[in-house]
Design a protein around this motif. Structure first.
Motif, PDB file in Angstrom:
ATOM      1  N   SER A 160       0.816  -1.211   0.000  1.00  0.00           N
ATOM      2  CA  SER A 160       0.000   0.000   0.000  1.00  0.00           C
ATOM      3  C   SER A 160       0.851   1.263   0.000  1.00  0.00           C
ATOM      4  N   ARG A 161       2.039   1.234   0.561  1.00  0.00           N
ATOM      5  CA  ARG A 161       2.877   2.422   0.689  1.00  0.00           C
ATOM      6  C   ARG A 161       3.507   2.829  -0.631  1.00  0.00           C
ATOM      7  N   VAL A 162       3.977   1.869  -1.415  1.00  0.00           N
ATOM      8  CA  VAL A 162       4.610   2.239  -2.687  1.00  0.00           C
ATOM      9  C   VAL A 162       3.630   3.026  -3.559  1.00  0.00           C
ATOM     10  N   PRO A 163       2.424   2.526  -3.802  1.00  0.00           N
ATOM     11  CA  PRO A 163       1.499   3.333  -4.614  1.00  0.00           C
ATOM     12  C   PRO A 163       1.160   4.674  -3.962  1.00  0.00           C
ATOM     13  N   TYR A 164       1.022   4.705  -2.645  1.00  0.00           N
ATOM     14  CA  TYR A 164       0.649   5.949  -1.980  1.00  0.00           C
ATOM     15  C   TYR A 164       1.741   7.003  -2.124  1.00  0.00           C
TER      16      TYR A 164
ATOM     17  N   PRO B 186      -2.263   9.057  -8.318  1.00  0.00           N
ATOM     18  CA  PRO B 186      -2.760   9.465  -9.629  1.00  0.00           C
ATOM     19  C   PRO B 186      -3.487  10.814  -9.622  1.00  0.00           C
ATOM     20  N   PHE B 187      -3.409  11.548  -8.543  1.00  0.00           N
ATOM     21  CA  PHE B 187      -4.121  12.824  -8.473  1.00  0.00           C
ATOM     22  C   PHE B 187      -3.340  13.794  -7.596  1.00  0.00           C
ATOM     23  N   TRP B 188      -3.612  15.052  -7.762  1.00  0.00           N
ATOM     24  CA  TRP B 188      -3.069  16.084  -6.878  1.00  0.00           C
ATOM     25  C   TRP B 188      -4.250  16.681  -6.130  1.00  0.00           C
TER      26      TRP B 188
ATOM     27  N   ILE C  54      -0.879  17.468 -17.040  1.00  0.00           N
ATOM     28  CA  ILE C  54      -0.354  16.117 -16.838  1.00  0.00           C
ATOM     29  C   ILE C  54      -0.365  15.338 -18.150  1.00  0.00           C
ATOM     30  N   ASP C  55      -1.331  15.614 -19.006  1.00  0.00           N
ATOM     31  CA  ASP C  55      -1.399  14.939 -20.299  1.00  0.00           C
ATOM     32  C   ASP C  55      -0.207  15.299 -21.186  1.00  0.00           C
TER      33      ASP C  55
END
Length: 153
Positions: free
Chosen positions: A87-91, A96-98, A127-128
């Motif tokens: 869970s920590r690596v993705p967090y 995927p958002f700011w 971001i695109d």
């Protein structure tokens, strides 16, 4: 948003190399991230870094140089133990958002909220235009078949 994320990552890479990063075992991932503050209508751009092994020594070495000295910025280096890597690596390195966070008097900030529609549209367009390699730096590891793999010396 005329910010160039690649320059922020390149600056960190240079600073860590001067701290001896190439001679240390382990790996790290650095990802560009930001919080939007509607007070002043600006983004607070920062890096999320996850390190494994001895590369943390180079990161700790940054504490003695500007702009990482205490007082230069509120929390220049915040060290946390990653107890659950799934869970920590993705967090920490793949959000995927700011979010929006409002700075309050006394240095306190509100909880994370969604961006207002106009700023979300701005962020989505920005971001695109970015390349993945300009938003993230993988040192001593790579992504293979959708998995994070440490490189072995």
């Amino acid at each position: 948003m005329n910010f160039e994320p690649k320059k922020l990552i390149e600056r960190l890479r240079s600073q860590l190399n001067r701290q001896g990063l190439p001679n240390l075992s382990g790996w790290l991932i650095a990802q560009v991230h930001g919080d939007y503050n509607p007070v002043g209508d600006h983004y607070q751009i920062h890096l999320h870094v996850l390190s494994v092994g001895n590369v943390g020594i180079a990161i700790e070495g940054l504490r003695g140089i500007a702009p990482y000295r205490p007082g230069e910025v509120k929390r220049p280096i915040l060290r946390r133990a990653a107890t659950n890597l799934m869970s920590r690596v993705p967090y920490y390195v793949a959000q995927p958002f700011w979010p929006m966070r409002i700075s309050l008097p006394g240095g306190k900030r509100t909880s994370r909220r969604r961006l207002p529609p106009d700023r979300l549209a701005d962020w989505l367009m920005w971001i695109d235009e970015q390349r993945f390699s300009d938003l993230i730096w993988l040192h001593g590891c790579s992504i293979q078949a959708g998995k994070l793999v440490a490189k072995h010396a």
